[in-house]
Design a protein around this motif. Structure first.
Motif, PDB file in Angstrom:
ATOM      1  N   ALA A   1       0.644  -1.036   0.056  1.00  0.00           N
ATOM      2  CA  ALA A   1       0.042   0.071   0.046  1.00  0.00           C
ATOM      3  C   ALA A   1       0.782   1.225  -0.136  1.00  0.00           C
ATOM      4  O   ALA A   1       2.195   1.272   0.261  1.00  0.00           O
TER       5      ALA A   1
ATOM      6  N   SER B   1      -4.047   8.062   1.260  1.00  0.00           N
ATOM      7  CA  SER B   1      -3.656   6.638   0.854  1.00  0.00           C
ATOM      8  C   SER B   1      -4.464   6.309  -0.265  1.00  0.00           C
ATOM      9  O   SER B   1      -5.445   6.823  -0.593  1.00  0.00           O
ATOM     10  N   GLN B   2      -3.450   5.696  -0.964  1.00  0.00           N
ATOM     11  CA  GLN B   2      -4.092   5.187  -2.208  1.00  0.00           C
ATOM     12  C   GLN B   2      -4.874   4.137  -2.254  1.00  0.00           C
ATOM     13  O   GLN B   2      -4.903   3.130  -1.616  1.00  0.00           O
ATOM     14  N   VAL B   3      -6.014   4.272  -2.835  1.00  0.00           N
ATOM     15  CA  VAL B   3      -7.238   3.388  -2.726  1.00  0.00           C
ATOM     16  C   VAL B   3      -7.777   2.958  -4.102  1.00  0.00           C
ATOM     17  O   VAL B   3      -7.328   3.720  -5.081  1.00  0.00           O
TER      18      VAL B   3
ATOM     19  N   ASP C   1       1.092  -2.055   9.170  1.00  0.00           N
ATOM     20  CA  ASP C   1       1.288  -2.542   7.892  1.00  0.00           C
ATOM     21  C   ASP C   1       2.796  -2.231   7.579  1.00  0.00           C
ATOM     22  O   ASP C   1       3.080  -1.308   6.941  1.00  0.00           O
TER      23      ASP C   1
ATOM     24  N   LEU D   1       3.874  -1.186   3.922  1.00  0.00           N
ATOM     25  CA  LEU D   1       3.440   0.014   3.447  1.00  0.00           C
ATOM     26  C   LEU D   1       4.879   0.722   2.915  1.00  0.00           C
ATOM     27  O   LEU D   1       5.726   0.998   3.308  1.00  0.00           O
TER      28      LEU D   1
END
Length: 114
Positions: free
Chosen positions: A40, A56-58, A92, A95
Motif C-alpha cells: 500500500a 492513502s492510495q485506494v 502494515d 507500506l
C-alpha cells in the motif's frame, strides 16, 4: 475484473512519481520502502508553513485508483501527520511512505480524492 490485471506494481508507481517530481523540480523522498509488488502507498504532501496532508492510495468502486485523506480534509501539523504515519506503519510493515515537499501545490495526484 479488468482493473486487477492492469494494476501497476507499487515500486513502479513510486519510481514514476520520483521521475515526475524530478522533472518538475519538486522534492520527493521515499521514507519507507514497502512490498515492491503490492504494498500500500501512503503519501505525505508537505505544504510548508500551511501544514500537510496524508493520503492513502485506494481503489474506487469502479476499480479506478484514487486517494483518501488519512487525517481529514484540512491541512494538519507535521506532528499529527507523523503520528498517523507511524500508526499505519505499525499496522502494515509492507507500506510505502512517500513524502513530497510542495508548498506551491504543483504536484498533481494521479487519481481523484474519494
Amino acid at each position: 475484473m479488468l482493473w486487477e490485471t492492469s494494476k501497476i506494481k507499487a515500486s513502479l508507481w513510486v519510481q514514476a512519481q520520483i521521475r515526475l517530481c524530478d522533472l518538475n523540480f519538486i522534492p520527493i523522498m521515499v521514507r519507507q520502502k514497502g512490498d515492491p509488488d503490492c504494498g500500500a502507498i501512503l503519501l505525505k504532501l508537505d505544504r510548508g508553513k500551511t501544514g500537510c496532508c496524508v493520503l492513502s492510495q485506494v481503489r474506487g468502486l469502479d476499480g479506478k485508483p484514487g486517494w483518501m485523506y488519512g487525517c481529514g480534509t484540512k491541512l494538519i501539523g507535521d506532528i499529527e501527520a507523523e503520528y498517523y504515519i507511524k500508526r499505519q506503519i505499525d499496522r502494515d510493515p509492507d507500506l510505502w511512505v512517500v513524502e513530497i515537499e510542495d508548498p506551491k501545490g504543483r504536484y498533481e495526484l494521479d487519481g481523484d480524492i474519494i
